[in-house]
Design a protein around this motif. Structure first.
Motif, PDB file in Angstrom:
ATOM      1  N   ALA A   1      78.555  20.360  22.741  1.00 49.56           N
ATOM      2  CA  ALA A   1      79.041  19.671  23.949  1.00 49.56           C
ATOM      3  C   ALA A   1      80.471  20.095  24.273  1.00 49.56           C
ATOM      4  N   PRO A   2      80.785  20.239  25.562  1.00 50.97           N
ATOM      5  CA  PRO A   2      82.167  20.544  25.943  1.00 50.97           C
ATOM      6  C   PRO A   2      83.077  19.355  25.688  1.00 50.97           C
ATOM      7  N   GLN A   3      84.351  19.651  25.474  1.00 53.22           N
ATOM      8  CA  GLN A   3      85.350  18.615  25.223  1.00 53.22           C
ATOM      9  C   GLN A   3      86.187  18.427  26.483  1.00 53.22           C
ATOM     10  N   PHE A   4      86.366  17.181  26.897  1.00 54.31           N
ATOM     11  CA  PHE A   4      87.155  16.845  28.081  1.00 54.31           C
ATOM     12  C   PHE A   4      88.375  16.044  27.644  1.00 54.31           C
ATOM     13  N   LYS A   5      89.548  16.420  28.149  1.00 57.16           N
ATOM     14  CA  LYS A   5      90.805  15.736  27.868  1.00 57.16           C
ATOM     15  C   LYS A   5      91.550  15.498  29.178  1.00 57.16           C
ATOM     16  N   THR A   6      92.392  14.479  29.190  1.00 58.08           N
ATOM     17  CA  THR A   6      93.210  14.162  30.358  1.00 58.08           C
ATOM     18  C   THR A   6      94.672  14.433  30.031  1.00 58.08           C
ATOM     19  N   ILE A   7      95.360  15.121  30.957  1.00 54.43           N
ATOM     20  CA  ILE A   7      96.800  15.341  30.797  1.00 54.43           C
ATOM     21  C   ILE A   7      97.507  14.883  32.068  1.00 54.43           C
ATOM     22  N   ALA A   8      98.746  14.476  31.900  1.00 54.01           N
ATOM     23  CA  ALA A   8      99.557  14.065  33.045  1.00 54.01           C
ATOM     24  C   ALA A   8     100.433  15.244  33.467  1.00 54.01           C
ATOM     25  N   THR A   9     100.391  15.578  34.739  1.00 50.38           N
ATOM     26  CA  THR A   9     101.211  16.639  35.308  1.00 50.38           C
ATOM     27  C   THR A   9     102.054  16.038  36.430  1.00 50.38           C
ATOM     28  N   PRO A  10     103.064  16.764  36.912  1.00 47.75           N
ATOM     29  CA  PRO A  10     103.848  16.246  38.043  1.00 47.75           C
ATOM     30  C   PRO A  10     103.008  16.027  39.302  1.00 47.75           C
ATOM     31  N   ASP A  11     101.909  16.774  39.448  1.00 48.60           N
ATOM     32  CA  ASP A  11     101.031  16.617  40.612  1.00 48.60           C
ATOM     33  C   ASP A  11     100.027  15.490  40.443  1.00 48.60           C
ATOM     34  N   GLY A  12      99.952  14.893  39.273  1.00 47.34           N
ATOM     35  CA  GLY A  12      98.975  13.847  38.986  1.00 47.34           C
ATOM     36  C   GLY A  12      98.198  14.187  37.717  1.00 47.34           C
ATOM     37  N   ASP A  13      97.305  13.321  37.336  1.00 44.48           N
ATOM     38  CA  ASP A  13      96.506  13.552  36.137  1.00 44.48           C
ATOM     39  C   ASP A  13      95.471  14.636  36.374  1.00 44.48           C
ATOM     40  N   ARG A  14      95.236  15.428  35.337  1.00 48.65           N
ATOM     41  CA  ARG A  14      94.247  16.508  35.381  1.00 48.65           C
ATOM     42  C   ARG A  14      93.277  16.352  34.219  1.00 48.65           C
ATOM     43  N   ILE A  15      92.052  16.801  34.428  1.00 44.07           N
ATOM     44  CA  ILE A  15      91.051  16.815  33.370  1.00 44.07           C
ATOM     45  C   ILE A  15      90.876  18.259  32.928  1.00 44.07           C
ATOM     46  N   LEU A  16      90.983  18.501  31.635  1.00 42.31           N
ATOM     47  CA  LEU A  16      90.800  19.822  31.063  1.00 42.31           C
ATOM     48  C   LEU A  16      89.493  19.853  30.283  1.00 42.31           C
ATOM     49  N   MET A  17      88.776  20.978  30.387  1.00 44.21           N
ATOM     50  CA  MET A  17      87.524  21.139  29.665  1.00 44.21           C
ATOM     51  C   MET A  17      87.600  22.387  28.793  1.00 44.21           C
ATOM     52  N   LYS A  18      87.234  22.224  27.530  1.00 43.12           N
ATOM     53  CA  LYS A  18      87.156  23.345  26.610  1.00 43.12           C
ATOM     54  C   LYS A  18      85.747  23.357  26.032  1.00 43.12           C
ATOM     55  N   TRP A  19      85.148  24.561  25.985  1.00 41.30           N
ATOM     56  CA  TRP A  19      83.779  24.683  25.525  1.00 41.30           C
ATOM     57  C   TRP A  19      83.662  25.943  24.695  1.00 41.30           C
ATOM     58  N   ILE A  20      82.790  25.939  23.690  1.00 35.98           N
ATOM     59  CA  ILE A  20      82.679  27.093  22.808  1.00 35.98           C
ATOM     60  C   ILE A  20      82.071  28.303  23.523  1.00 35.98           C
ATOM     61  N   PHE A  21      81.381  28.076  24.639  1.00 42.73           N
ATOM     62  CA  PHE A  21      80.773  29.174  25.377  1.00 42.73           C
ATOM     63  C   PHE A  21      81.677  29.721  26.481  1.00 42.73           C
ATOM     64  N   MET A  22      82.879  29.164  26.616  1.00 42.05           N
ATOM     65  CA  MET A  22      83.825  29.579  27.639  1.00 42.05           C
ATOM     66  C   MET A  22      85.126  30.015  26.999  1.00 42.05           C
ATOM     67  N   LYS A  23      85.693  31.066  27.518  1.00 44.37           N
ATOM     68  CA  LYS A  23      86.995  31.511  27.039  1.00 44.37           C
ATOM     69  C   LYS A  23      88.071  30.808  27.838  1.00 44.37           C
ATOM     70  N   GLY A  24      88.998  30.189  27.152  1.00 40.80           N
ATOM     71  CA  GLY A  24      90.077  29.492  27.848  1.00 40.80           C
ATOM     72  C   GLY A  24      89.725  28.052  28.162  1.00 40.80           C
ATOM     73  N   VAL A  25      90.533  27.472  29.040  1.00 40.93           N
ATOM     74  CA  VAL A  25      90.397  26.066  29.409  1.00 40.93           C
ATOM     75  C   VAL A  25      90.207  25.987  30.924  1.00 40.93           C
ATOM     76  N   LYS A  26      89.275  25.142  31.365  1.00 40.36           N
ATOM     77  CA  LYS A  26      89.043  24.946  32.793  1.00 40.36           C
ATOM     78  C   LYS A  26      89.695  23.641  33.225  1.00 40.36           C
ATOM     79  N   THR A  27      90.368  23.650  34.368  1.00 38.37           N
ATOM     80  CA  THR A  27      91.087  22.481  34.866  1.00 38.37           C
ATOM     81  C   THR A  27      90.350  21.883  36.048  1.00 38.37           C
ATOM     82  N   PHE A  28      90.187  20.552  36.017  1.00 35.11           N
ATOM     83  CA  PHE A  28      89.625  19.794  37.135  1.00 35.11           C
ATOM     84  C   PHE A  28      90.696  18.862  37.661  1.00 35.11           C
ATOM     85  N   LYS A  29      90.591  18.499  38.936  1.00 35.40           N
ATOM     86  CA  LYS A  29      91.579  17.577  39.503  1.00 35.40           C
ATOM     87  C   LYS A  29      91.279  16.155  39.173  1.00 35.40           C
TER      88      LYS A  29
END
Length: 77
Positions: free
Chosen positions: A49-77
């Motif tokens: 299963a992919p892992q989802f985390k929330t981070i606070a940025t100056p533009d607002g909170d973002r959701i980050l997704m990391k998955w073993i089948f993907m290289k890098g981290v994908k950002t959602f608004k």
């Protein structure tokens, strides 16, 4: 709904879908019985299963997704 709740729900839904899919595959294609079926399904779904985390940025909170089948981290608004 805040972004932490969205990240939690995304994590839960992705785990649940993979858990039930793995459970069906294990029942169909292996000779496991008893509590080994859900235990094996849970371990496999946790790893896949992919892992989802929330981070606070100056533009607002973002959701980050990391998955073993993907290289890098994908950002959602």
């Amino acid at each position: 709904m805040n972004t932490k709740m969205k990240a939690f729900l995304l994590q839960f839904v992705s785990f649940a879908v993979l858990f039930f899919l793995m459970r069906l595959l294990i029942v169909e294609f292996t000779a496991l019985a008893g509590f080994w079926i859900p235990l094996t399904s849970a371990v496999a779904a946790t790893i896949l299963a992919p892992q989802f985390k929330t981070i606070a940025t100056p533009d607002g909170d973002r959701i980050l997704m990391k998955w073993i089948f993907m290289k890098g981290v994908k950002t959602f608004k």
